[in-house]
Write an enzyme that holds these catalytic residues in place. Structure first.
Site, PDB file in Angstrom:
ATOM      1  N   ALA A 107     -37.710  76.494  40.826  1.00 33.28           N
ATOM      2  CA  ALA A 107     -38.646  75.537  40.228  1.00 33.28           C
ATOM      3  C   ALA A 107     -38.443  74.171  40.860  1.00 33.28           C
ATOM      4  CB  ALA A 107     -38.416  75.439  38.723  1.00 33.28           C
ATOM      5  N   LYS A 108     -39.362  73.282  40.636  1.00 33.16           N
ATOM      6  CA  LYS A 108     -39.176  71.884  41.033  1.00 33.16           C
ATOM      7  C   LYS A 108     -40.124  71.029  40.219  1.00 33.16           C
ATOM      8  CE  LYS A 108     -36.709  69.640  44.100  1.00 33.16           C
ATOM      9  NZ  LYS A 108     -35.369  70.057  44.554  1.00 33.16           N
ATOM     10  N   GLY A 109     -39.737  69.785  39.999  1.00 36.92           N
ATOM     11  CA  GLY A 109     -40.614  68.899  39.252  1.00 36.92           C
ATOM     12  C   GLY A 109     -40.540  67.506  39.803  1.00 36.92           C
TER      13      GLY A 109
END
Ligand code: NAD
Length: 418
Positions: A107-109
């Site tokens: 994931a990444k944000g």
């Protein structure tokens, strides 16, 4: 998702994926699933500024794959952050957790903002509002954020607190990279730099080198590069140059790293350090050395400069420091590449340990953290190199093939909808 630019993070991520998918003969169905991210959330949220006005910020959280466990990945605050960056970086995280064989997906944000012009109060309110917007998306069993560019343990504490307020109880395992006092792990700060050193030590054996006979050039003197420099110098490596964004310093006998750290802290720059001589920051990358460790930012080794590199081992501490076109040149030059998803996996590995400790409610001493990190880095290095030799491919392709193999196997076992 599309992109053709040599320097576009998404285009690089997809090219690397395609190469590995071709190499393992991945079937069309799984290829179509894994080429896209699984879920992405875009949020626009108001934040009260210090002057009483409100500004609307945009943030993202992207989960690429969760077949092997909860999604895992950093949170980046940057004015140039884009959804495509988050997609590419989420994809990288899937491969990185798979190479290290820790039970997470990717994931990444991020939030589009310039933290340098926000006050502490504004940053805190921004972080809490962003967290409130993505609350249903994250969680210890869903998606576990961590620090990335311009976020740190204080940011993680705010996220953890906001999440806990809604859950109604402390939930330390919702983020990693927390302060020690709030469920952080010993050894996390050093983990990425330490992991770089561990894989480099493995690579040295292949060349009959020892730390004492190894000259190292490091680009970036921050968390990863600074820690790698400190630990490697302590282990006997000769750090002959440190390259920063505003200059570089060189000493062929080996820089005194603790002294350079103090100098930089007091003067705000490596420039002017009396224990070395100034060198052009572009030229420093091409110094003759055994190990070049880019640990600053992406796309620094390109088709324009790769031919000039003068190292035997390239240990990619940074994410995506090498472009696809540069890779072809490095292969022709016989440079042994330790690809980013292996070289800098120490951080996510100790993040995994942090998550485990939070869930156990039992904390390990630093020796145990480091020895378990060593086991995982050594095993991952051996697995990638063995894969490369078995399939006659370069280390980067091997790392991707290994990761893809592991993710694809998990998806087949669970059913392709995972
Ligand atoms: P950081 O901000 O602590 O350090 C980066 C350093 O590089 C800074 O000192 C900065 O001044 C310098 N720098 C920036 N641009 C430069 C340039 N063009 N030339 C020379 N120096 C430059 O960041 P970090 O946490 O050390 O991360 C560095 C890289 O490692 C990033 O690509 C990051 O995504 C990656 N990474 C970090 C971790 C981690 O645990 N921190 C884990 C995995 C990967």
């Amino acid at each position: 998702m599309s992109g053709t630019n040599e320097r576009s993070a998404l285009s690089i991520a997809q090219r690397q994926f395609d190469a590995a998918a071709d190499a393992i003969g991945l079937d069309d169905s799984l290829r179509a699933v894994l080429r896209e991210v699984k879920r992405e959330l875009v949020v626009h949220f108001p934040v009260e500024m210090d002057d009483g006005s409100f500004r609307v910020f945009t943030g993202f959280r992207v989960q690429h794959n969760i077949a092997r466990g909860p999604a895992k990945g950093g949170l980046r605050y940057h004015p140039a952050m884009t959804l495509d960056d988050a997609r590419a970086l989420a994809m990288y995280m899937t491969w990185k957790t798979a190479v290290a064989d820790v039970p997470f997906g990717g994931a990444k944000g991020g939030v589009i903002c310039d933290p340098n012009i926000l006050s502490d109060g504004e940053l805190e309110r921004l972080t809490r509002r962003y967290t409130a917007q993505i609350l249903d998306f994250i969680g210890p069993d869903r998606d576990v954020p961590a620090p990335d560019m311009n976020t740190n343990e204080r940011t993680m504490a705010w996220i953890m607190d906001t999440y806990a307020m809604h859950a109604g109880h402390a939930t330390t395992a919702v983020v990693t990279g927390k302060p020690m006092e709030l469920g952080g792990s010993r050894g996390r700060k050093e983990a990425t730099g330490r992991g770089c050193m561990m894989v480099t030590l493995n690579a040295l054996k292949r060349f009959g080198l020892t730390p004492e006979t190894t000259r190292v050039v490091i680009q970036g003197f921050g968390n990863v590069g600074g820690m790698a420099a400190r630990l490697m110098a302590k282990a006997g490596f000769r750090i002959v140059a440190i390259v920063e964004y505003d200059g570089a310093v060189r000493n062929d006998n080996g820089l005194d790293i603790p002294a350079l750290e103090t100098w930089r802290r007091e003067n705000g720059s490596v420039n002017g350090f009396p224990g070395g001589e100034a060198i052009d920051k572009h030229e420093a990358m091409f110094l003759e050395c055994e190990v070049l460790l880019p640990a600053a930012t992406e796309n620094v080794i390109t088709s324009e400069n790769a031919a000039k590199l003068n190292c035997r081992i390239l240990c990619e501490g940074a994410n995506g420091p090498t472009t696809h076109h540069a890779d072809e040149i490095l292969a022709r030059k016989n440079i042994f590449v330790i690809p980013d998803i292996l070289a800098n996996a120490g951080g996510v590995t100790v993040s995994y340990f942090e998550w485990v400790q939070d869930r156990q409610g039992y904390f390990w001493n630093e020796e145990l953290v480091n020895s378990r990190l060593g086991e995982i880095m050594d095993e991952s290095f051996d697995a990638v190199v063995a894969y490369a030799s078995r399939h006659n491919v370069d280390n980067r392709t091997a790392a991707y093939m290994l990761a893809l193999d592991r993710v694809a196997t998990a998806m087949r076992l669970r059913g392709i909808y995972a």
